[in-house]
Design an enzyme around this catalytic site. Structure first.
Site, PDB file in Angstrom:
ATOM      1  CE  LYS A   1     -37.582  -1.197  10.253  1.00 38.02           C
ATOM      2  NZ  LYS A   1     -37.834  -2.606  10.374  1.00 38.02           N
TER       3      LYS A   1
ATOM      4  CG  ASP B   1     -27.574  -8.133   2.216  1.00 39.84           C
ATOM      5  OD1 ASP B   1     -28.190  -7.056   2.305  1.00 39.84           O
ATOM      6  OD2 ASP B   1     -27.016  -8.696   3.177  1.00 39.84           O
TER       7      ASP B   1
ATOM      8  CG  HIS C   1     -27.642  -2.594   6.280  1.00 40.57           C
ATOM      9  ND1 HIS C   1     -26.843  -3.622   6.703  1.00 40.57           N
ATOM     10  CD2 HIS C   1     -27.387  -1.558   7.097  1.00 40.57           C
ATOM     11  CE1 HIS C   1     -26.126  -3.217   7.740  1.00 40.57           C
ATOM     12  NE2 HIS C   1     -26.446  -1.965   8.006  1.00 40.57           N
TER      13      HIS C   1
ATOM     14  CB  CYS D   1     -23.683  -6.140   7.331  1.00 39.81           C
ATOM     15  SG  CYS D   1     -25.345  -6.678   7.662  1.00 39.81           S
TER      16      CYS D   1
ATOM     17  CG  HIS E   1     -24.136  -4.057   3.035  1.00 44.03           C
ATOM     18  ND1 HIS E   1     -24.034  -5.392   2.761  1.00 44.03           N
ATOM     19  CD2 HIS E   1     -24.961  -3.943   4.099  1.00 44.03           C
ATOM     20  CE1 HIS E   1     -24.762  -6.065   3.641  1.00 44.03           C
ATOM     21  NE2 HIS E   1     -25.342  -5.211   4.457  1.00 44.03           N
TER      22      HIS E   1
ATOM     23  CD  GLN F   1     -30.308 -11.099   4.145  1.00 45.26           C
ATOM     24  OE1 GLN F   1     -29.109 -11.064   4.363  1.00 45.26           O
ATOM     25  NE2 GLN F   1     -31.173 -10.333   4.763  1.00 45.26           N
TER      26      GLN F   1
ATOM     27  NE  ARG G   1     -30.976 -13.431   9.182  1.00 49.63           N
ATOM     28  CZ  ARG G   1     -31.438 -12.321   8.646  1.00 49.63           C
ATOM     29  NH1 ARG G   1     -32.721 -12.029   8.750  1.00 49.63           N
ATOM     30  NH2 ARG G   1     -30.627 -11.498   8.009  1.00 49.63           N
TER      31      ARG G   1
HETATM   32 ZN    ZN Z   1     -26.603  -5.556   6.055  1.00 54.18          ZN
END
Ligand code: ZN
Length: 562
Positions: free
Chosen positions: A387, A305, A433, A256, A307, A303, A285
């Site tokens: 979410k 991902d 996200h 992010c 945004h 990911q 992680r």
């Molecule tokens: Zn994010």
């Protein structure tokens, strides 16, 4: 089961034994390990107890009496549990002379147990704490009927057969190596072909859907993770900082902040929004070594991902957009049933009530417009926004958490992201996200088990294999093999000096969708017969004709040939 264990092995101390979604377990403290023969003996004893049809009798004792009772029995774990109970009294159940601490409820009599099976033994720390003693946990399951039990045991067999770690090795898809480190995945050539195919598809679809693709580094200054709040809220999942030129850096657990930095690189106007940035971003992680599991729980993963920076009045349309896109992507991979959860405002939160309501309504409306059934998880939202979580159901009807869509009022504030509104003033954008597959590693693990390694043609590492019967067929085989390659089909040529039966078996084991056997007839007639991986023969086809058939199946992205 505890009664049977105590009768057979009086030295075993009973710890705890709850029911679970899949059955039950009981932890015992005993010096000698339980063997599979022991499990058989325990099962036999359990059957005897069931046959006696003993009633389960409930009694309520004062805590002091209960402590005295279990102390007398030498059940020190029970005494420890009782001492932590805050009520004045505890309940115990008695059956055929066996006593256990239990809240209940119970069946009326042991004879009511109709079908059960002990499954396995595993080590388990007392209270799940690595500092405590390792106990032995016996797992079992029970059903109302023998038929239901059998169906469940068949299911377990099928799960074992499809285990992605087993198939990953057999099909040379991936590995984990001691030298590299636990939880870090090596993608082998076959697995890499599948990953590249997934990534190409993902990138193309994102570009078509008006996303911009980004790349960002794997490390960033600790200072930035402090600013983003990750160092405060997420430190347990992050690795220790490293130093470069006396400045602390961190391996990234999230993508992010990088995307915010790109957004902030110049002034944005309200006309430009929404800005959609997507990245196949690799994050690291910390996971305890005990929970690492093949591709499903790892320490480094990529990911899918994205945004989205948008205005308040755009949230609803954006969420709608993402949901359509998610369903499209998941369906393409053969997942069309889901469990969906909408998580609302928790007790501690940032952002105005008005924004929370607007965002939550946007998520809800989008779900309803898509005709998607969902459950509300009240108060389970993240502190920065509501979410949607989507769990996909695989071919064995198991659920896997993959997609997530999260509205965020917090990060734009922390990083002071803005846009110039139609009023000429600075406004705060809202950030969404979202990840569709979640982690590529985990999604791949789910795919392997979902398809049992029998991938649809568009994903299959090798799509067609040419097998020669003898040396004199090699020249012809090589020519058409190269033609297929040029045409963009993943072909393989096997001219080894082996019997054709052996070559077919080998290719079948690798679950290659189509096999073409090249012998005298094929060479003289310039036509090929094709063997599907289920053993069925199709054709004969002209070479060009078969290429077209394959291309069409690849483009359809459907599972056509089993
Ligand atoms: Zn994010």
């Amino acid at each position: 089961m505890a009664h049977a264990v105590k009768e057979l092995f009086p030295d075993a101390k009973a710890a705890i034994g709850p029911a679970t979604d899949e059955g039950f377990y009981y932890d015992f403290d005993r010096a000698a390990p339980f063997t599979s023969e022991d499990l058989e003996k325990i099962e036999k004893k359990m059957k005897e107890i069931i046959k006696k049809n003993n009633p389960f009798v409930r009694k309520v004792l004062s805590k002091a009496d209960a402590v005295e009772l279990f102390n007398r029995m030498g059940e020190t774990y029970k005494v420890e549990i009782i001492n932590e109970i805050t009520d004045d009294t505890v309940s115990i159940y008695e059956e055929g002379g066996f006593v256990d601490l239990c809240r209940g409820p119970h069946l009326s009599k042991t004879g009511r147990v109709k079908a059960f099976k002990l499954l396995s033994v595993a080590g388990a720390y007392w209270r799940g704490d690595e500092k405590n003693k390792m106990l032995q946990r016996i797992y079992g399951t029970a059903y109302q009927t023998k038929e239901e039990l059998k169906a469940y045991l068949d299911f377990l067999e099928e799960v074992k057969k499809r285990d992605h770690r087993k198939l990953g090795k057999e099909l040379e898809l991936f590995s984990v190596s001691d030298d590299i480190g636990p939880g870090l995945i090596l993608w082998h050539p076959n697995g890499s072909v599948i990953r590249r195919t997934i990534e190409d598809f993902w990138r193309n679809e994102h570009v078509k859907s008006d996303y911009q693709i980004l790349y960002s580094p794997h490390i960033a200054r600790l200072h930035m993770w402090e600013k983003s709040g990750h160092w405060d809220f997420y430190r347990d999942n992050m690795y220790s900082p490293m130093e470069i030129d006396e400045i602390a850096y961190e391996l990234k657990p999230m993508n992010c902040p990088f995307h915010i930095d790109v957004y902030k690189s110049r002034l944005r106007s309200y006309r430009e929004l929404p800005v959609r940035y997507a990245e196949l971003g690799t994050v690291y992680r910390y996971e305890r070594s005990g929970v690492l599991h093949g591709l499903m729980r790892v320490r480094g993963f990529t990911q899918d991902d994205a945004h989205i920076f948008c205005r308040e009045d755009q949230i609803e349309a954006e969420v709608q957009n993402i949901l359509d896109f998610t369903v499209f992507i998941l369906k393409t991979f053969g997942f069309d049933s889901y469990d969906i959860y909408l998580s609302t405002r928790p007790e501690k939160y940032v952002g105005s009530d008005e924004n929370w309501e607007r965002a939550t309504n946007a998520l809800r409306t989008a779900l309803e417009r898509n005709g998607l059934a969902y459950q509300v998880d009240p108060g389970e939202g993240v502190f920065y926004g509501p979410k949607i979580d989507i769990k996909i159901k695989d071919s064995l009807n198991r659920s896997w958490q993959c997609s997530t869509i999260q509205v965020d009022f917090n990060l734009p504030e922390r990083f002071d992201a803005t846009y110039r509104g139609s009023d000429g003033k600075e406004h705060r954008p809202i950030m969404v996200h979202r990840a569709l597959m979640g982690s590529l590693e985990r999604f791949f693990g789910v795919l392997i088990e979902h398809y049992s390694g029998i991938f649809p043609l568009w994903l299959a590492p090798v799509q067609v294999a040419f097998l020669t019967i003898s040396e004199k067929h090699e020249e012809y085989a090589r020519k058409i093999y190269l033609d297929f390659k040029k045409y963009g089909i993943r072909a393989k040529l096997n001219t080894e000096n082996e019997k054709i039966g052996y070559k077919i078996r080998e290719a079948t084991m690798r679950k290659i969708p189509y096999l073409v056997i090249i012998g005298d007839k094929e060479v003289s007639e310039d036509k090929i017969t094709v063997r599907k991986r289920n053993g069925e023969n199709i054709g004969p086809f002209g070479v060009g004709e078969f290429m077209e058939i394959l291309k069409e199946e690849i483009d359809s992205k459907r599972q056509a040939s089993q």
